[in-house]
Design a protein around this motif. Structure first.
Motif, PDB file in Angstrom:
ATOM      1  N   ARG A 107     112.177  63.294  87.953  1.00 35.11           N
ATOM      2  CA  ARG A 107     112.796  63.478  89.270  1.00 35.11           C
ATOM      3  C   ARG A 107     113.037  64.944  89.619  1.00 35.11           C
ATOM      4  N   VAL A 108     112.552  65.828  88.758  1.00 32.43           N
ATOM      5  CA  VAL A 108     112.733  67.264  89.012  1.00 32.43           C
ATOM      6  C   VAL A 108     111.444  67.838  89.588  1.00 32.43           C
ATOM      7  N   TYR A 109     111.547  68.576  90.657  1.00 30.35           N
ATOM      8  CA  TYR A 109     110.372  69.145  91.299  1.00 30.35           C
ATOM      9  C   TYR A 109     110.515  70.641  91.512  1.00 30.35           C
ATOM     10  N   GLU A 110     109.408  71.303  91.346  1.00 27.27           N
ATOM     11  CA  GLU A 110     109.315  72.691  91.777  1.00 27.27           C
ATOM     12  C   GLU A 110     109.175  72.648  93.301  1.00 27.27           C
ATOM     13  N   LEU A 111     109.716  73.648  93.982  1.00 22.89           N
ATOM     14  CA  LEU A 111     109.821  73.609  95.440  1.00 22.89           C
ATOM     15  C   LEU A 111     108.497  73.279  96.160  1.00 22.89           C
ATOM     16  N   SER A 112     107.436  74.028  95.841  1.00 23.02           N
ATOM     17  CA  SER A 112     106.183  73.822  96.582  1.00 23.02           C
ATOM     18  C   SER A 112     105.618  72.434  96.298  1.00 23.02           C
ATOM     19  N   ASP A 117     103.690  67.544  97.700  1.00 24.35           N
ATOM     20  CA  ASP A 117     103.376  66.254  97.077  1.00 24.35           C
ATOM     21  C   ASP A 117     104.331  65.139  97.492  1.00 24.35           C
ATOM     22  N   VAL A 118     105.605  65.484  97.680  1.00 22.86           N
ATOM     23  CA  VAL A 118     106.576  64.429  98.000  1.00 22.86           C
ATOM     24  C   VAL A 118     106.747  64.280  99.506  1.00 22.86           C
ATOM     25  N   LEU A 119     107.049  65.403 100.173  1.00 24.51           N
ATOM     26  CA  LEU A 119     107.260  65.316 101.622  1.00 24.51           C
ATOM     27  C   LEU A 119     105.955  65.271 102.401  1.00 24.51           C
ATOM     28  N   LEU A 144     103.155  73.161  84.650  1.00 26.06           N
ATOM     29  CA  LEU A 144     103.355  72.056  85.586  1.00 26.06           C
ATOM     30  C   LEU A 144     102.058  71.626  86.276  1.00 26.06           C
ATOM     31  N   GLY A 145     101.017  72.416  86.120  1.00 18.70           N
ATOM     32  CA  GLY A 145      99.756  72.082  86.779  1.00 18.70           C
ATOM     33  C   GLY A 145      99.807  72.274  88.291  1.00 18.70           C
ATOM     34  N   ILE A 146     100.657  73.201  88.728  1.00 15.40           N
ATOM     35  CA  ILE A 146     100.803  73.447  90.166  1.00 15.40           C
ATOM     36  C   ILE A 146     100.045  74.708  90.556  1.00 15.40           C
ATOM     37  N   SER A 147      99.137  74.571  91.499  1.00 19.46           N
ATOM     38  CA  SER A 147      98.380  75.721  91.963  1.00 19.46           C
ATOM     39  C   SER A 147      97.956  75.495  93.420  1.00 19.46           C
ATOM     40  N   ARG A 148      97.511  74.281  93.663  1.00 14.44           N
ATOM     41  CA  ARG A 148      97.041  73.926  94.998  1.00 14.44           C
ATOM     42  C   ARG A 148      98.193  73.962  96.010  1.00 14.44           C
ATOM     43  N   GLN A 149      99.360  73.477  95.592  1.00 16.86           N
ATOM     44  CA  GLN A 149     100.470  73.298  96.523  1.00 16.86           C
ATOM     45  C   GLN A 149     100.937  74.609  97.167  1.00 16.86           C
ATOM     46  N   PRO A 150     101.238  75.633  96.370  1.00 16.83           N
ATOM     47  CA  PRO A 150     101.655  76.888  97.017  1.00 16.83           C
ATOM     48  C   PRO A 150     100.565  77.467  97.907  1.00 16.83           C
ATOM     49  N   LYS A 151      99.299  77.306  97.483  1.00 17.08           N
ATOM     50  CA  LYS A 151      98.221  77.903  98.256  1.00 17.08           C
ATOM     51  C   LYS A 151      98.036  77.183  99.595  1.00 17.08           C
ATOM     52  N   VAL A 152      98.210  75.886  99.571  1.00 16.93           N
ATOM     53  CA  VAL A 152      98.044  75.173 100.837  1.00 16.93           C
ATOM     54  C   VAL A 152      99.203  75.523 101.784  1.00 16.93           C
ATOM     55  N   LEU A 153     100.383  75.727 101.229  1.00 18.77           N
ATOM     56  CA  LEU A 153     101.514  76.154 102.067  1.00 18.77           C
ATOM     57  C   LEU A 153     101.251  77.529 102.676  1.00 18.77           C
ATOM     58  N   LEU A 154     100.701  78.421 101.838  1.00 17.12           N
ATOM     59  CA  LEU A 154     100.384  79.767 102.333  1.00 17.12           C
ATOM     60  C   LEU A 154      99.326  79.722 103.429  1.00 17.12           C
ATOM     61  N   SER A 155      98.363  78.822 103.232  1.00 18.49           N
ATOM     62  CA  SER A 155      97.251  78.786 104.178  1.00 18.49           C
ATOM     63  C   SER A 155      97.717  78.368 105.574  1.00 18.49           C
ATOM     64  N   LYS A 156      98.887  77.735 105.646  1.00 24.00           N
ATOM     65  CA  LYS A 156      99.382  77.281 106.942  1.00 24.00           C
ATOM     66  C   LYS A 156     100.366  78.263 107.582  1.00 24.00           C
ATOM     67  N   VAL A 157     100.601  79.389 106.918  1.00 27.86           N
ATOM     68  CA  VAL A 157     101.513  80.378 107.497  1.00 27.86           C
ATOM     69  C   VAL A 157     100.776  81.146 108.591  1.00 27.86           C
TER      70      VAL A 157
END
Lengths: 244, 481, 222
Positions: A107-112, A117-119, A144-157
């Motif tokens: 139930r613990v998530y890194e922000l991105s 993934d959740v929202l 954590l295997g997180i790489s795509r998530q921050p990049k997709v957030l950045l791509s929408k800035v």
């Protein structure tokens, strides 16, 4: 409306509170209610790192007692999230809290990760005019295997161009007490990272990890470089969150 | 080989300024490690291939005693003689008496890490038997009396001028040249004569196959093939964990070993030996001795936490990708095994007290764990070693940390579970560091963290922490205290 | 207690651990190739390894071999006595063409063979028992007809590769050689390209200890 419990690790609390504030700002902007348990202290990573597993265990027990009932816990610090997911169950292996530790870790998530993934949100309505590069922090990428998530957030800035960073997945040399004890190695690593940042042509380097943030900015500040490193949350939240 | 694990920092500080070695080390992550990634993509499903090799190593270790006995039985049936040695001394004695009994005055050796571990060369020299390393890199390292710089390229950091001088001095070469190819050919000609006339050849073992009693060697140069073809006696030395269940398993491990090691699909030569030569065969050894040297492995195995170390297949991929190794090279690790591979193994073989820096000089970045074809979690092992050191674990020769550090962490341990104490400590810290703070940054902290502050600043403890800001914010928002 | 027992006992008395679940061998693409694609794949892999590949029909093998030797300036060779090589009666061919041809079966002591392969001949000619398309790998069973040094000591190794020996992947080789219940060879060698090293200044070159040149004559026999 979703509701999340904030886990703001000690490094952010003490040395870079704006990262925490930025996290709150983004979540609230998205209509997510945030809760902050004032009793929280530290996840125990420094103790585990130094070999004091017994004290890390104390921290783990406390963390579970504070956060155990929360449905979703979100943190802007990947390595602390990794600590909870990877090492809490191991530390509590012979403890009655073991099932709680296993359950909590899901139930613990890194922000991105939480945002994407959740929202299922990739555009948080952010704006930044300039080029950014993304540093793949060790515990976020490999832990954590997180790489795509921050990049997709950045791509929408809006206004932002993402430029590639050479050896983006290479460690920046932080490693907690490593950076002090083996500073002569750590310095070479942070120099490499900064050189690659310079060569990328990016105006700002983005990380999701407060450890890397402090290391890289600490080096840049000493070298009186104009460029700086921002936590992803700071970039997404806006200019008023981009100080320490 | 002199064990210098306790000199980690002094050697590393010197090597980090070695421009020649650094130029080579700088190529490892972008070129060698990338080549690995490329050749891994020749698998339709690289992850599955990696997972399988890890599972094979996992099974090999889980079934170790059974597999070892099966291997011994099958190898013996094929005509090989299997001998056991409990430690370095017993192993040296065994090898020495085998060589002496055969009247050999020199032996040629294929690269074998375990013989470096047991100090075989020194023992042979003392007994007036000349050990000749025949892997080109090992040959150079041996002449220079240096430990291997890299498990795959033991002398890859040595400048060509130094090799030229060495070869001229030792009469290995007459012509004055610094061309790497010509230097290599000079060594070829010199060693070819040795291969021609050897009575005893020594090799290591990459894998021992339980189902058939076969030993496997993996190499590119051909020196190991000579060591197994030319002499009358072949002695192959291995540690127990080299065993794998089946030949199919071995072949899949080889796929991963070569890809991880040099970025090849398979190395130039893979030889599978099952017993000595048969009647009527003209070359190959008349007698094949397989020496199984425990040297601490069964102790490592007895502890479920350290057992995982035995999954290593010595590919060296962890060196090529380690951000620490690629800055300092192999010498600071002070022994036969360097990089993450040495950092997990040396502390168990030598004791945590003598290897303090090996399991601490790590940022926990995890690239070694990510690529390891054996499936080892190096960073987690380092944390385990650190904890054993802190508690003074007797079996692993933990040393206990300095009093000041223990006190600091016990105070931390109190504060972490008490909000009042935690916040008081924070405020006290903020007050005490005030005098070092300017513009929100610390440039030093007196005697604290001198390493960090050498080339880096650190933010001051914030005048308003997140906790404080949160309270302010909620007050403002809800308009009540 | 003897050393062996001591080691085994210590391993046996250790707490048991379980193995990780084992996925299948990834379905390697070579398994799906048809005969001619497989041969092409083998040749592609060999070429990448800087192995000179010559594709001929069976009747042209002797001619091709002569052409290669002349091209390389080779006059003295040793040939192994395996079934593939013997079928070409290279002794007679050598006499016709003016090459000095030693047959491995001419030797019955190690030292004479060693003198010839180390000092006399410029090439060794062998057959192969397998050619693995997966990586351009030649597989050789060593026995009384196939001494180990013939494909190792001379500076050039010429391999005769009948297309019937081409298989997709390694597993098929080890199954055939080791698990069919027949005689397990004392040595089996996988050869993938010439001998090589990059141990000095990371500069790669061929022919460190074993052959500097590997030449494959691939011919149809089925």
């Amino acid at each position: 409306m979703s509701k999340v419990s904030l886990f703001i690790p000690c490094l952010v609390d003490m040395f870079a509170p704006s990262i925490g504030m930025a996290t709150v700002a983004i979540l609230e902007r998205l209509g997510v209610e945030t809760v902050y348990h004032d009793e929280q202290t530290c996840c125990g990573q420094p103790a585990l790192n130094a070999g004091y597993g017994n004290y890390a265990l104390e921290a783990a027990r406390r963390f579970i007692s504070i956060f155990g009932d929360d449905e979703v816990i979100v943190s802007p610090a990947g390595s602390c999230v990794y600590m909870i997911k990877r090492y809490y169950p191991e530390l509590l292996e012979d403890d009655p809290l073991y099932p709680m530790a296993v359950d909590l870790s899901s139930r613990v998530y890194e922000l991105s990760q939480y945002l994407v993934d959740v929202l299922d949100i990739t555009d948080v309505g952010a704006q930044y005019e300039g080029k950014v590069a993304y540093h793949e922090s060790c515990h976020i990428l490999r832990g954590l295997g997180i790489s795509r998530q921050p990049k997709v957030l950045l791509s929408k800035v809006k206004g932002t161009e993402i430029v590639p960073l050479f050896a983006a997945e290479m460690c920046c040399g932080f490693g907690g007490e490593f950076a002090d004890r083996y500073h002569y190695i750590s310095e070479e690593m942070v120099k490499d990272k900064v050189n690659n940042f310079q060569a990328s042509g990016a105006d700002v380097l983005i990380t999701c990890e407060p450890g890397c943030y402090l290391n890289l900015n600490g080096f840049l500040h000493r070298q009186q470089e104009n460029k700086k490193v921002l936590h992803l949350a700071q970039l997404l939240a806006g200019p008023e969150f981009q100080g320490l | 080989m002199k064990i210098r694990t306790e000199e980690f920092n002094s050697i590393a500080k010197k090597e980090i300024n070695n421009a020649y070695a650094r130029a080579f080390l700088g190529l490892l992550p972008p070129i060698i490690a990338m080549r690995r990634v490329q050749v891994m993509s020749s698998f339709p499903n690289p992850d599955q291939a990696l997972k399988l090799s890890r599972a094979i190593r996992s099974e090999s270790i889980a079934r170790l005693p059974d597999l070892l006995e099966e291997f011994e039985q099958k190898a013996t049936k094929s005509g090989a003689k299997v001998l056991w040695a409990k430690d370095a001394q017993e192993a040296r004695k065994l090898v020495l008496s085998l060589i002496r009994d055969r009247g050999a005055t020199f032996v040629t050796k294929g690269k074998s890490m375990v013989t470096e571990e047991i100090g075989l060369n020194e023992a042979l020299e003392q007994a007036q038997i000349e050990p000749i390393e025949t892997d080109l890199g090992e040959f150079i390292a041996q002449q220079l009396n240096r430990p291997p710089f890299h498990i795959v390229g033991p002398a890859i950091n040595v400048p060509v001028e130094e090799i030229r001088d060495l070869f001229l001095r030792e009469g290995i070469m007459k012509e004055d040249t610094t061309d790497p190819v010509q230097l290599g050919y000079a060594a070829r000609i010199y060693l070819r004569d040795k291969f021609h006339h050897i009575k005893v050849g020594l090799t290591g073992v990459n894998m021992a196959v339980a189902e058939t009693g076969t030993i496997i060697n993996v190499e590119n140069e051909g020196n190991i093939r000579f060591n197994k073809s030319s002499p009358i006696t072949q002695i192959s030395i291995m540690t127990p964990e080299k065993v794998v269940p089946s030949l199919r398993d071995a072949m899949h491990i080889i796929r991963l070993l070569c890809r991880s090691c040099t970025g090849q699909k398979i190395s130039a030569y893979v030889t599978l030996d099952t017993g000595p030569k048969k009647a009527g065969e003209i070359d190959g050894p008349e007698e094949l001795y397989i020496i199984i040297v425990d040297n601490g492995r069964s102790e490592i195995y007895a502890n479920p936490r350290t057992r995982e170390v035995l999954r290593c297949i010595r590919c060296g991929a962890c060196l090529n990708t380690c951000p620490v190794y690629t800055k300092i090279g192999g010498y600071p690790y002070g022994w036969a095994y360097s990089g993450p591979m040495g950092q997990i193994l040396n502390p168990l073989l030598l004791g945590l007290d003598r290897t303090q820096d090996l399991y601490r000089a790590c940022t926990q970045c995890g690239t070694c764990r990510d690529i390891c074809p054996g499936g080892i979690d190096h960073p987690a092992l380092f944390l385990y070693y650190r904890s054993c050191d802190v508690e003074g674990n007797e079996k692993l020769a933990g040393k206990k940390r300095p009093r000041s550090e223990r006190i600091s962490f016990s105070l931390w341990g109190l504060a972490v579970k008490n909000k009042l104490l935690w916040n008081t400590a924070l405020r006290l810290g903020r007050f005490l560091t005030k005098k070092y703070s300017s513009d929100g940054w610390l440039t030093n902290l007196g005697r604290l963290f001198p390493g960090w502050f050498k080339e880096r600043d650190f933010p001051s403890i914030s005048d308003s922490t997140f906790r404080e800001r949160w309270k302010e914010m909620r007050k403002g928002k809800y308009g009540h205290p | 207690m003897d050393t062996r027992k001591e080691i085994i006992n210590r391993l046996r008395s250790a707490p048991r651990s379980s193995s990780e679940p084992r996925p299948d061998v990834p379905p390697l693409p070579e398994l799906a190739l048809g005969r001619s694609e497989l041969i092409q794949k083998l040749m592609d892999e060999l070429t990448k390894l800087e192995v000179s590949c010559h594709r001929v029909v069976r009747e042209e093998v002797r001619e091709k071999l002569a052409e290669i030797l002349v091209g390389e300036g080779i006059t003295k060779v040793i040939v192994s006595n395996d079934r593939i090589v013997s079928a070409f009666d290279l002794s007679a061919w050598g006499k016709e063409r003016g090459f000095m041809v030693y047959r491995s079966s001419d030797f019955n002591d190690r030292d004479t063979l060693k003198r010839v392969v180390f000092e006399e001949v410029e090439a060794g000619v062998t057959g192969v028992d397998f050619a693995v398309a997966e990586s351009g790998t030649l597989g050789i069973i060593h026995d009384h007809n196939q001494p180990r040094l013939v494909s190792l000591a001379p500076v050039t190794h010429i391999a005769l590769v009948p297309t019937s020996k081409v298989v997709p992947i390694y597993e098929q080789v080890v199954d055939e050689v080791f698990l069919k219940g027949g005689n397990i060879p004392s040595q089996f060698t996988f050869i993938t390209g010439p001998s090589m090293t990059a141990d000095i200044k990371a500069t790669p070159f061929k022919g460190m200890h074993g052959p500097r040149r590997l030449i494959a004559i691939i011919y149809d026999d089925d």
